[in-house]
Design a protein around this motif. Structure first.
Motif, PDB file in Angstrom:
ATOM      1  N   SER A  75      48.785  37.819 -27.783  1.00 11.94           N
ATOM      2  CA  SER A  75      48.700  38.881 -26.789  1.00 11.94           C
ATOM      3  C   SER A  75      49.579  38.535 -25.594  1.00 11.94           C
ATOM      4  O   SER A  75      49.874  37.374 -25.335  1.00 11.94           O
ATOM      5  CB  SER A  75      47.249  39.062 -26.335  1.00 11.94           C
ATOM      6  N   GLY A  76      50.002  39.555 -24.858  1.00 10.49           N
ATOM      7  CA  GLY A  76      50.854  39.331 -23.704  1.00 10.49           C
ATOM      8  C   GLY A  76      51.821  40.480 -23.505  1.00 10.49           C
ATOM      9  O   GLY A  76      51.695  41.548 -24.136  1.00 10.49           O
ATOM     10  N   PRO A  77      52.823  40.284 -22.671  1.00  6.54           N
ATOM     11  CA  PRO A  77      53.770  41.377 -22.403  1.00  6.54           C
ATOM     12  C   PRO A  77      54.517  41.850 -23.643  1.00  6.54           C
ATOM     13  O   PRO A  77      54.824  43.033 -23.780  1.00  6.54           O
ATOM     14  CB  PRO A  77      54.726  40.763 -21.373  1.00  6.54           C
ATOM     15  N   GLU A  78      54.828  40.903 -24.559  1.00  3.20           N
ATOM     16  CA  GLU A  78      55.557  41.306 -25.761  1.00  3.20           C
ATOM     17  C   GLU A  78      54.741  42.277 -26.606  1.00  3.20           C
ATOM     18  O   GLU A  78      55.267  43.268 -27.125  1.00  3.20           O
ATOM     19  CB  GLU A  78      55.924  40.077 -26.597  1.00  3.20           C
ATOM     20  N   ALA A  79      53.446  41.984 -26.780  1.00  2.00           N
ATOM     21  CA  ALA A  79      52.591  42.882 -27.567  1.00  2.00           C
ATOM     22  C   ALA A  79      52.462  44.235 -26.890  1.00  2.00           C
ATOM     23  O   ALA A  79      52.489  45.283 -27.550  1.00  2.00           O
ATOM     24  CB  ALA A  79      51.213  42.249 -27.770  1.00  2.00           C
ATOM     25  N   ALA A  80      52.305  44.251 -25.573  1.00  2.00           N
ATOM     26  CA  ALA A  80      52.196  45.524 -24.858  1.00  2.00           C
ATOM     27  C   ALA A  80      53.488  46.332 -24.979  1.00  2.00           C
ATOM     28  O   ALA A  80      53.455  47.562 -25.141  1.00  2.00           O
ATOM     29  CB  ALA A  80      51.850  45.274 -23.394  1.00  2.00           C
ATOM     30  N   ALA A  81      54.640  45.657 -24.916  1.00  5.59           N
ATOM     31  CA  ALA A  81      55.915  46.361 -25.021  1.00  5.59           C
ATOM     32  C   ALA A  81      56.082  47.006 -26.395  1.00  5.59           C
ATOM     33  O   ALA A  81      56.687  48.081 -26.524  1.00  5.59           O
ATOM     34  CB  ALA A  81      57.064  45.399 -24.742  1.00  5.59           C
ATOM     35  N   LEU A  82      55.556  46.368 -27.435  1.00  3.81           N
ATOM     36  CA  LEU A  82      55.657  46.946 -28.778  1.00  3.81           C
ATOM     37  C   LEU A  82      54.905  48.267 -28.884  1.00  3.81           C
ATOM     38  O   LEU A  82      55.195  49.083 -29.771  1.00  3.81           O
ATOM     39  CB  LEU A  82      55.104  45.954 -29.802  1.00  3.81           C
ATOM     40  N   LEU A  83      53.950  48.489 -28.001  1.00 11.11           N
ATOM     41  CA  LEU A  83      53.179  49.739 -28.008  1.00 11.11           C
ATOM     42  C   LEU A  83      53.536  50.625 -26.831  1.00 11.11           C
ATOM     43  O   LEU A  83      52.832  51.603 -26.554  1.00 11.11           O
ATOM     44  CB  LEU A  83      51.676  49.419 -27.984  1.00 11.11           C
ATOM     45  N   ALA A  84      54.598  50.277 -26.108  1.00  7.25           N
ATOM     46  CA  ALA A  84      55.086  51.074 -24.974  1.00  7.25           C
ATOM     47  C   ALA A  84      53.988  51.312 -23.947  1.00  7.25           C
ATOM     48  O   ALA A  84      53.791  52.424 -23.470  1.00  7.25           O
ATOM     49  CB  ALA A  84      55.657  52.411 -25.470  1.00  7.25           C
ATOM     50  N   THR A  85      53.269  50.250 -23.605  1.00  3.05           N
ATOM     51  CA  THR A  85      52.194  50.355 -22.627  1.00  3.05           C
ATOM     52  C   THR A  85      52.153  49.073 -21.795  1.00  3.05           C
ATOM     53  O   THR A  85      52.990  48.169 -21.967  1.00  3.05           O
ATOM     54  CB  THR A  85      50.845  50.594 -23.310  1.00  3.05           C
ATOM     55  N   ASP A  86      51.201  48.994 -20.884  1.00  2.00           N
ATOM     56  CA  ASP A  86      51.046  47.824 -20.023  1.00  2.00           C
ATOM     57  C   ASP A  86      49.906  46.948 -20.527  1.00  2.00           C
ATOM     58  O   ASP A  86      48.994  47.415 -21.218  1.00  2.00           O
ATOM     59  CB  ASP A  86      50.757  48.257 -18.584  1.00  2.00           C
ATOM     60  N   GLU A  87      49.922  45.685 -20.151  1.00  2.00           N
ATOM     61  CA  GLU A  87      48.889  44.746 -20.582  1.00  2.00           C
ATOM     62  C   GLU A  87      47.480  45.184 -20.220  1.00  2.00           C
ATOM     63  O   GLU A  87      46.564  45.093 -21.050  1.00  2.00           O
ATOM     64  CB  GLU A  87      49.175  43.355 -20.000  1.00  2.00           C
ATOM     65  N   PRO A  88      47.236  45.656 -18.986  1.00  2.00           N
ATOM     66  CA  PRO A  88      45.856  46.069 -18.657  1.00  2.00           C
ATOM     67  C   PRO A  88      45.319  47.164 -19.574  1.00  2.00           C
ATOM     68  O   PRO A  88      44.110  47.210 -19.834  1.00  2.00           O
ATOM     69  CB  PRO A  88      45.972  46.558 -17.203  1.00  2.00           C
ATOM     70  N   ASP A  89      46.197  48.038 -20.068  1.00  2.60           N
ATOM     71  CA  ASP A  89      45.735  49.107 -20.958  1.00  2.60           C
ATOM     72  C   ASP A  89      45.228  48.566 -22.287  1.00  2.60           C
ATOM     73  O   ASP A  89      44.448  49.232 -22.977  1.00  2.60           O
ATOM     74  CB  ASP A  89      46.871  50.103 -21.215  1.00  2.60           C
ATOM     75  N   LEU A  90      45.680  47.358 -22.656  1.00  2.00           N
ATOM     76  CA  LEU A  90      45.276  46.788 -23.941  1.00  2.00           C
ATOM     77  C   LEU A  90      44.014  45.948 -23.850  1.00  2.00           C
ATOM     78  O   LEU A  90      43.439  45.584 -24.880  1.00  2.00           O
ATOM     79  CB  LEU A  90      46.403  45.910 -24.511  1.00  2.00           C
ATOM     80  N   GLN A  91      43.576  45.607 -22.640  1.00  2.00           N
ATOM     81  CA  GLN A  91      42.462  44.675 -22.499  1.00  2.00           C
ATOM     82  C   GLN A  91      41.176  45.139 -23.192  1.00  2.00           C
ATOM     83  O   GLN A  91      40.524  44.344 -23.891  1.00  2.00           O
ATOM     84  CB  GLN A  91      42.201  44.391 -21.015  1.00  2.00           C
ATOM     85  N   PRO A  92      40.736  46.399 -23.032  1.00  3.74           N
ATOM     86  CA  PRO A  92      39.503  46.809 -23.752  1.00  3.74           C
ATOM     87  C   PRO A  92      39.624  46.659 -25.264  1.00  3.74           C
ATOM     88  O   PRO A  92      38.690  46.188 -25.922  1.00  3.74           O
ATOM     89  CB  PRO A  92      39.328  48.274 -23.341  1.00  3.74           C
ATOM     90  N   ALA A  93      40.790  47.043 -25.824  1.00  2.21           N
ATOM     91  CA  ALA A  93      40.974  46.908 -27.268  1.00  2.21           C
ATOM     92  C   ALA A  93      41.017  45.448 -27.690  1.00  2.21           C
ATOM     93  O   ALA A  93      40.457  45.065 -28.731  1.00  2.21           O
ATOM     94  CB  ALA A  93      42.246  47.623 -27.708  1.00  2.21           C
ATOM     95  N   LEU A  94      41.675  44.605 -26.888  1.00  2.45           N
ATOM     96  CA  LEU A  94      41.746  43.180 -27.217  1.00  2.45           C
ATOM     97  C   LEU A  94      40.360  42.546 -27.190  1.00  2.45           C
ATOM     98  O   LEU A  94      40.022  41.723 -28.053  1.00  2.45           O
ATOM     99  CB  LEU A  94      42.679  42.466 -26.238  1.00  2.45           C
ATOM    100  N   GLN A  95      39.564  42.923 -26.201  1.00  4.63           N
ATOM    101  CA  GLN A  95      38.195  42.393 -26.138  1.00  4.63           C
ATOM    102  C   GLN A  95      37.389  42.825 -27.351  1.00  4.63           C
ATOM    103  O   GLN A  95      36.635  42.039 -27.934  1.00  4.63           O
ATOM    104  CB  GLN A  95      37.518  42.898 -24.857  1.00  4.63           C
ATOM    105  N   ASP A  96      37.544  44.086 -27.748  1.00  2.56           N
ATOM    106  CA  ASP A  96      36.822  44.591 -28.924  1.00  2.56           C
ATOM    107  C   ASP A  96      37.230  43.816 -30.171  1.00  2.56           C
ATOM    108  O   ASP A  96      36.378  43.410 -30.986  1.00  2.56           O
ATOM    109  CB  ASP A  96      37.125  46.085 -29.095  1.00  2.56           C
ATOM    110  N   LEU A  97      38.527  43.581 -30.336  1.00  2.00           N
ATOM    111  CA  LEU A  97      39.002  42.839 -31.512  1.00  2.00           C
ATOM    112  C   LEU A  97      38.499  41.393 -31.492  1.00  2.00           C
ATOM    113  O   LEU A  97      38.211  40.817 -32.545  1.00  2.00           O
ATOM    114  CB  LEU A  97      40.529  42.880 -31.559  1.00  2.00           C
ATOM    115  N   TRP A  98      38.404  40.804 -30.301  1.00  2.00           N
ATOM    116  CA  TRP A  98      37.858  39.442 -30.222  1.00  2.00           C
ATOM    117  C   TRP A  98      36.384  39.441 -30.614  1.00  2.00           C
ATOM    118  O   TRP A  98      35.936  38.559 -31.345  1.00  2.00           O
ATOM    119  CB  TRP A  98      38.046  38.911 -28.807  1.00  2.00           C
ATOM    120  N   HIS A  99      35.626  40.407 -30.126  1.00  2.00           N
ATOM    121  CA  HIS A  99      34.211  40.468 -30.476  1.00  2.00           C
ATOM    122  C   HIS A  99      34.025  40.675 -31.984  1.00  2.00           C
ATOM    123  O   HIS A  99      33.013  40.239 -32.547  1.00  2.00           O
ATOM    124  CB  HIS A  99      33.527  41.602 -29.712  1.00  2.00           C
TER     125      HIS A  99
END
Length: 737
Positions: A75-99
């Protein structure tokens, strides 16, 4: 989330009890059977089958975020760039995937579990990296694409967002492929196929995995007033209940036989369709739902037939909303798929009520389709293609592009059932999704039953609405339904009146019921009709006889009548030389012979039957298909499991303190492979216990380099010589601290 860990297994072990409980509830396969400790739980979560099941539960948003982490490596800026979004926008999804146990927290960031790459071998339809293909793409991919010819440029544009591999047939396409290979943009696979490296495809996509990023399907379906939707659903419910009751009445008097292979014959299915005044698809649906609800079943006799059950008698006396609720909840839970009857498979015939009318995934598909409607704004009536798009967003791995969704089947059944009305979800359908009281939700939208009819001079009666149950049963008994709709028209005929008299009613009873129910006077033609039929009713009597006994010796027949041992035959004299019995001829013959009488069997023309009778054989029957059961882990079960794992972990820790040297616990093969693979990836050593050639148990500090094919290859105790251990000979593995 917890602190960074060295490996996926350490990340799982470091989770709190609440986090572990959430993991096993999201992924119930981890708890069946119960693992021996947290390490075994982590090993099971890392296996490919468990990971595959977890991935199939993801919607497209979570799956795309996971693919971005997989392609970027963390995870990081590279992953966010692949989805054309910012890192904070991915945090809820990343937390869900970790859980969910699909990502683990390393010091560099969140990383995908090892099995993710095995299951998602082509994330976002991308090809393998160029390094795996043994090629080096051009430094400026965009410039190389700009120099391509027209045909090769069209190929690149076609493959931009689709699969990386393509087959090239014909001289023109082969020439385009060769041009791409010379430009370093494609790798030759065989004589006809070419493959785009991942780096090339990402440049073609502008550095994005998906054209629309994380945007869900945007639809603007037409909306309808909720009261109109509920009124339409209520009308469908009345039609549904009427048809089920007509089917039961028909099968009460003429039950169809059960096929030897199980199910209902095509002829009986056609008759049921005519009885319910519908088409073959809807009649198959109604018969299947009635059987799944326990309203009809085969009687279990030697020559079994389909007939209403005692549960139907209780069901038929309930209020209409309660009757509908049973059918709706059965549809929501059953794995029966009546649409298979009409489609079938090539070259085969699928009968109604047969074991083949089962598709375990149908229940989940119903839930997904109806929940799509529930998630849309109230009153939305989407088109099929809109529902398909939402289904593919909800289940991208189960429903890839081009696969059938069966949404049209589910929506058709929901409309028949009143779960939807005018293409939108009804209030009762929403209650079904939410688990609320569906009967109460539907009762508000069913018309109030009326207690009267309007008699006409032409021997008809008009019911201006749905009748109360008692009156409805009487009218259907004493009259025939001529037409249905907003008002039902009944017609009295000689046959219908005779049907009421055959049921035990007298002419006076029929007239009294008609007068009490009618808001208009009883017409004289109806009184004459009832009286005329009653005068002729019962003038001739017809009975059934199973066998007869005849003899010219009247004394012998009188002896049989007086013999108490022959009472089971229920003999009755109808002439001086003839006795009759309701028992079959074979039984009568055997019983008379057993009690010192010497009868013989005769044919219908008086000839003697001397040949032995053939033995009766009952038809073979197949057992029914067992119901599909899906085990879930509730909160109490998850808490008990985690408590047991922690207790075992504490016990092992206490044992380690009381012994000298490292202790290697026994591990199952799956956990052993997982720990060794993690150690090989991290290039660290682990302690292993193993059984040598003499059968003795030994231990070694092992640094694995490769784990595959049931073997682990590496070095031991600092020696440069490589050793190979068979996984089945390794008794346990533990990290070297």
């Amino acid at each position: 989330m917890s602190e960074p860990a060295r490996s996926y297994a350490d990340d799982i072990r470091a989770r709190t009890d609440i986090e572990l409980q959430g993991l096993v509830r999201i992924r119930p396969d981890l708890a069946r059977p119960a693992p021996v400790d947290v390490s075994a739980l982590a090993a099971r979560a890392a296996t490919r089958p468990s990971t595959q099941r977890a991935l199939e539960q993801l919607d497209a948003r979570l799956l795309r975020v996971l693919e971005a982490v997989l392609v970027a490596g963390r995870s990081g800026p590279e992953a966010a760039a692949l989805l054309a979004t910012d890192e904070p926008d991915l945090q809820p999804a990343l937390q869900d995937l970790w859980h969910r146990g699909l990502l683990w927290l390393s010091p560099e960031g969140l990383r995908p579990a090892r099995a993710i790459g095995e299951v998602l071998s082509h994330p976002a339809h991308l090809g393998p990296p160029a390094a795996e293909l043994g090629v080096r793409p051009p430094a400026d991919v965009a410039a190389a694409v700009g120099d391509l010819g027209e045909a090769a440029a069209r190929v690149v544009d076609r493959l931009r967002w689709t699969a990386p591999r393509a087959t090239f047939n014909g001289p023109a396409l082969t020439a385009a492929r060769d041009e791409l290979i010379r430009a370093g943009l494609m790798v030759r696979v065989d004589d006809t196929d070419g493959l785009l490296p991942r780096e090339v495809q990402l440049v073609l996509r502008g550095g994005r995995l998906y054209e629309h990023g994380l945007e869900s399907p945007a639809t603007a379906p037409p909306t309808r007033p909720q009261d109109e939707i509920d009124a339409a659903a209520g009308a469908e419910v009345l039609e549904l209940l009427w048809r089920v009751e007509e089917l039961a009445r028909s099968w009460e008097s003429a039950p169809p036989r059960v096929l030897r292979s199980g199910g209902l014959s095509v002829r009986d299915h056609r008759l049921a369709t005519q009885t319910m005044e519908t088409d073959a698809e809807q009649s198959a649906f109604l018969v299947e739902m009635a059987a799944a609800s326990g309203l009809i079943a085969h009687d279990g006799a030697l020559d079994p037939v389909w007939a209403p059950t005692s549960a139907y008698d209780d069901w038929s006396t309930r209020p209409p909303a309660d009757r509908w609720a049973l059918l709706a909840q059965t549809w929501w839970q059953t794995a029966r798929a009546p649409s298979i009857v009409s489609t079938g498979s090539a070259g085969t015939s699928v009968n109604v009520l047969s074991d083949l009318v089962t598709w375990p995934l149908m229940r989940g598909r119903r839930h997904d389709v109806v929940r799509v409607l529930a998630d849309l704004p109230e009153g939305s009536a989407p088109e099929i293609h809109d529902v398909d798009a939402h289904l593919r967003w909800r289940r991208p791995l189960r429903l890839p592009e081009g696969s059938p969704t069966r949404a049209e089947v589910v929506l058709r059944e929901a409309a028949w059932l009143g779960v939807t009305g005018r293409g939108a979800l009804s209030s009762a359908g929403r209650a079904l999704v939410d688990g609320d009281d569906v009967a109460a939700a539907m009762a508000k939208h069913l018309p109030t039953p009326i207690d009267h009819v309007l008699l006409q001079a032409d021997l008809t009666a008009i019911a201006p609405g749905p009748l109360e149950d008692d009156l409805d049963r009487f009218m259907r008994l004493a009259a025939d339904v001529e037409s249905r709709g907003g008002a039902t028209v009944f017609r009295f005929t000689a046959a219908s009146v005779r049907r009421a008299l055959d049921a035990g009613l007298s002419a006076a009873d029929v007239l009294a019921r008609v007068r009490a129910a009618s808001r208009t006077p009883v017409p004289q033609p109806l009184e004459y009709l009832i009286g005329d039929v009653a005068r002729r009713h019962g003038q001739a009597r017809v009975g059934s006889v199973g066998s007869y006994v005849r003899s010219d010796d009247e004394t012998a027949l009188s002896t049989m009548l007086a013999d108490p041992r022959l009472a089971p035959l229920q003999l009755r004299r109808i002439a001086p030389t003839v006795l009759v019995s309701p028992v079959s001829a074979g039984t009568t013959l055997d019983l008379l012979r057993d009690h010192d009488h010497t009868p013989v069997a005769e044919t219908s023309d008086g000839g003697l039957v001397l040949a032995p009778r053939d033995a009766h054989r009952s038809p073979s029957r197949r057992s029914g298909t067992p119901p599909v059961a899906v085990e879930q882990v509730d909160e109490a079960a998850a808490s008990a499991l985690v408590t047991a794992l922690r207790r075992r972990e504490a016990s092992e820790a206490e044992r380690l303190l009381t012994q000298s040297g490292p202790r290697i616990p026994e591990t199952d093969p799956g956990e052993t492979v997982s720990v060794l693979q993690d150690a090989a990836a991290e290039q660290v050593a682990v302690w292993i216990g193993y059984v040598d050639e003499t059968g003795a148990t030994r231990r070694a500090l092992f640094r694995p380099e490769r784990v595959d094919g049931g073997r682990a290859v590496g070095t031991t105790d600092g020696s440069p010589a490589r050793r190979t251990f068979a996984i089945h000979r390794i008794t346990g593995v533990a990290p070297a601290r």
